[in-house]
Design a protein around this motif. Structure first.
Motif, PDB file in Angstrom:
ATOM      1  N   UNK A   1     -14.794   6.203  12.424  1.00 22.62           N
ATOM      2  CA  UNK A   1     -16.626   5.957  12.044  1.00 22.62           C
ATOM      3  C   UNK A   1     -16.088   5.879  10.302  1.00 22.62           C
ATOM      4  N   UNK A   2     -17.006   4.795   9.818  1.00 21.70           N
ATOM      5  CA  UNK A   2     -16.628   4.622   8.162  1.00 21.70           C
ATOM      6  C   UNK A   2     -15.081   4.263   7.921  1.00 21.70           C
ATOM      7  N   UNK A   3     -13.658   4.342   9.145  1.00 21.67           N
ATOM      8  CA  UNK A   3     -12.203   4.460   8.629  1.00 21.67           C
ATOM      9  C   UNK A   3     -12.252   2.616   7.147  1.00 21.67           C
ATOM     10  N   UNK A   4     -11.885   2.357   6.330  1.00 24.43           N
ATOM     11  CA  UNK A   4     -11.580   0.895   5.857  1.00 24.43           C
ATOM     12  C   UNK A   4     -10.233   0.609   6.731  1.00 24.43           C
ATOM     13  N   UNK A   5     -10.116  -0.809   6.828  1.00 24.53           N
ATOM     14  CA  UNK A   5      -9.013  -1.147   7.808  1.00 24.53           C
ATOM     15  C   UNK A   5      -9.118  -2.628   7.357  1.00 24.53           C
ATOM     16  N   UNK A   6      -7.217  -3.029   7.569  1.00 22.12           N
ATOM     17  CA  UNK A   6      -7.597  -4.978   7.744  1.00 22.12           C
ATOM     18  C   UNK A   6      -6.599  -5.169   8.622  1.00 22.12           C
ATOM     19  N   UNK A   7      -7.312  -6.198   9.080  1.00 24.89           N
ATOM     20  CA  UNK A   7      -5.913  -6.867   9.722  1.00 24.89           C
ATOM     21  C   UNK A   7      -5.181  -8.126   9.101  1.00 24.89           C
ATOM     22  N   UNK A   8      -3.970  -8.098   9.277  1.00 22.57           N
ATOM     23  CA  UNK A   8      -2.442  -8.920   8.778  1.00 22.57           C
ATOM     24  C   UNK A   8      -1.977  -9.442  10.010  1.00 22.57           C
ATOM     25  N   UNK A   9      -1.831 -11.043   9.457  1.00 21.50           N
ATOM     26  CA  UNK A   9      -1.112 -11.569  11.006  1.00 21.50           C
ATOM     27  C   UNK A   9      -0.112 -12.584   9.807  1.00 21.50           C
ATOM     28  N   UNK A  10       1.555 -12.607  10.730  1.00 27.82           N
ATOM     29  CA  UNK A  10       2.961 -12.600  10.215  1.00 27.82           C
ATOM     30  C   UNK A  10       2.002 -14.418  10.975  1.00 27.82           C
ATOM     31  N   UNK A  11       2.520 -15.123  11.068  1.00 24.50           N
ATOM     32  CA  UNK A  11       2.810 -16.840  11.219  1.00 24.50           C
ATOM     33  C   UNK A  11       3.861 -17.854  10.462  1.00 24.50           C
ATOM     34  N   UNK A  12       4.217 -18.916  11.322  1.00 20.22           N
ATOM     35  CA  UNK A  12       5.256 -19.856  11.420  1.00 20.22           C
ATOM     36  C   UNK A  12       4.271 -20.922  10.949  1.00 20.22           C
ATOM     37  N   UNK A  13       4.520 -21.816  10.246  1.00 15.45           N
ATOM     38  CA  UNK A  13       3.948 -23.220   9.979  1.00 15.45           C
ATOM     39  C   UNK A  13       5.150 -24.163  10.449  1.00 15.45           C
ATOM     40  N   UNK A  14       4.885 -25.325  11.066  1.00 16.01           N
ATOM     41  CA  UNK A  14       6.212 -26.786  11.047  1.00 16.01           C
ATOM     42  C   UNK A  14       5.581 -27.770  11.513  1.00 16.01           C
ATOM     43  N   UNK A  15       6.443 -28.487  11.054  1.00 15.58           N
ATOM     44  CA  UNK A  15       6.610 -30.196  11.112  1.00 15.58           C
ATOM     45  C   UNK A  15       5.625 -31.249  10.321  1.00 15.58           C
ATOM     46  N   UNK A  16       4.593 -30.375   9.699  1.00 14.94           N
ATOM     47  CA  UNK A  16       3.346 -30.887   8.844  1.00 14.94           C
ATOM     48  C   UNK A  16       3.127 -30.259   7.585  1.00 14.94           C
ATOM     49  N   UNK A  17       2.594 -30.151   6.427  1.00 15.76           N
ATOM     50  CA  UNK A  17       1.297 -29.255   6.200  1.00 15.76           C
ATOM     51  C   UNK A  17       0.522 -28.926   6.618  1.00 15.76           C
ATOM     52  N   UNK A  18      -0.054 -27.639   6.436  1.00 19.65           N
ATOM     53  CA  UNK A  18      -0.879 -26.990   7.188  1.00 19.65           C
ATOM     54  C   UNK A  18      -2.018 -26.967   7.012  1.00 19.65           C
ATOM     55  N   UNK A  19      -3.323 -27.903   5.997  1.00 24.14           N
ATOM     56  CA  UNK A  19      -4.465 -27.872   5.891  1.00 24.14           C
ATOM     57  C   UNK A  19      -5.528 -27.309   5.845  1.00 24.14           C
ATOM     58  N   UNK A  20      -5.808 -26.522   4.356  1.00 24.33           N
ATOM     59  CA  UNK A  20      -6.860 -25.715   4.726  1.00 24.33           C
ATOM     60  C   UNK A  20      -7.265 -24.331   6.610  1.00 24.33           C
ATOM     61  N   UNK A  21      -5.563 -23.473   6.162  1.00 23.16           N
ATOM     62  CA  UNK A  21      -6.140 -23.014   7.627  1.00 23.16           C
ATOM     63  C   UNK A  21      -7.449 -22.105   7.540  1.00 23.16           C
ATOM     64  N   UNK A  22      -8.594 -22.091   8.751  1.00 20.75           N
ATOM     65  CA  UNK A  22      -9.284 -21.110   8.406  1.00 20.75           C
ATOM     66  C   UNK A  22      -8.949 -19.877   9.322  1.00 20.75           C
ATOM     67  N   UNK A  23      -9.683 -18.363   9.291  1.00 17.21           N
ATOM     68  CA  UNK A  23      -9.864 -17.283  10.537  1.00 17.21           C
ATOM     69  C   UNK A  23     -11.128 -17.317  10.752  1.00 17.21           C
ATOM     70  N   UNK A  24     -11.635 -16.893  11.904  1.00 19.59           N
ATOM     71  CA  UNK A  24     -13.012 -17.051  12.012  1.00 19.59           C
ATOM     72  C   UNK A  24     -13.033 -15.755  13.334  1.00 19.59           C
ATOM     73  N   UNK A  25     -13.772 -14.955  12.367  1.00 23.71           N
ATOM     74  CA  UNK A  25     -14.273 -13.595  13.492  1.00 23.71           C
ATOM     75  C   UNK A  25     -15.907 -13.348  14.127  1.00 23.71           C
ATOM     76  N   UNK A  26     -15.742 -12.904  15.431  1.00 27.83           N
ATOM     77  CA  UNK A  26     -17.229 -12.955  15.660  1.00 27.83           C
ATOM     78  C   UNK A  26     -17.105 -11.267  16.234  1.00 27.83           C
TER      79      UNK A  26
END
Length: 198
Positions: free
Chosen positions: A99-124
């Motif tokens: 409780x009260x701890x500060x944390x963050x999420x880190x993602x490692x990803x690859x994009x292929x074939x074409x430009x990836x436009x406007x990548x978003x992350x949603x979390x509920x």
């Protein structure tokens, strides 16, 4: 009864934004070679360097390779999404967060074939079926990975776990990576417990 997250996981629309015409990497490279601002944009995406590493047999445009939970002073908890059963592990084996701890999420990803436009992350996040938070983070646009840069790494905004006796307990979350075309690249369920200590 199963939870329905579809409405919760709808991204906000950017006012006046229209998705541009899709172009191949070669078309982008040839586009307006003498336009300095466009060349700066192409350089910022890394469009002019390296050899594409895309797998021609894999049609995916964005591949989320791993997710990690980072807490200062503690070892990262890393989920390798290329391993079998990784998403089931996320759903069925909750993280414990002090409780009260500060944390963050880190993602490692690859994009292929074409430009990836406007990548978003949603979390509920829900507790006992009731939504307690909804977060949306714009990650940006990315060129396909090349031999010069084989993957991207993105750290999300830092979060603070709730604290106090009432906040302690079990939480369920649903996360989604999507782009400006409303194409979902990955959606998964995960869980965490807020506890008095690690």
């Amino acid at each position: 009864m199963a939870d329905h997250h579809d409405d919760d996981l709808t991204a906000t629309k950017t006012e006046g934004f229209k998705v541009g015409e899709k172009k191949t990497i070669q078309e982008y490279q040839e586009l307006d070679k003498n336009d300095e601002s466009l060349n700066r944009w192409k350089a910022s995406l890394g469009l002019n360097t390296g050899t594409p590493i895309a797998d021609p047999n894999d049609p995916r445009k964005c591949i989320i390779k791993s997710l990690a939970l980072e807490v200062a002073g503690r070892q990262d908890v890393v989920i390798d999404l290329s391993s079998a059963g990784a998403l089931e592990t996320l759903k069925n084996k909750p993280f414990t967060i002090k409780e009260g701890a500060k944390f963050r999420i880190k993602a490692v990803f690859q994009v292929q074939h074409e430009v990836l436009s406007g990548l978003k992350y949603l979390q509920v996040v829900k507790r006992k079926g009731l939504r307690v938070s909804k977060d949306e983070e714009m990650l940006g646009s990315y060129a396909p990975n090349t031999t010069d840069k084989t993957s991207y790494e993105k750290r999300f905004n830092e979060e603070e776990a709730p604290s106090g006796m009432i906040a302690r307990g079990h939480y369920n979350a649903v996360s989604k990576f999507l782009d400006d075309d409303e194409h979902t690249h990955l959606q998964f369920e995960w869980a965490f417990d807020i506890a008095k200590d690690w």
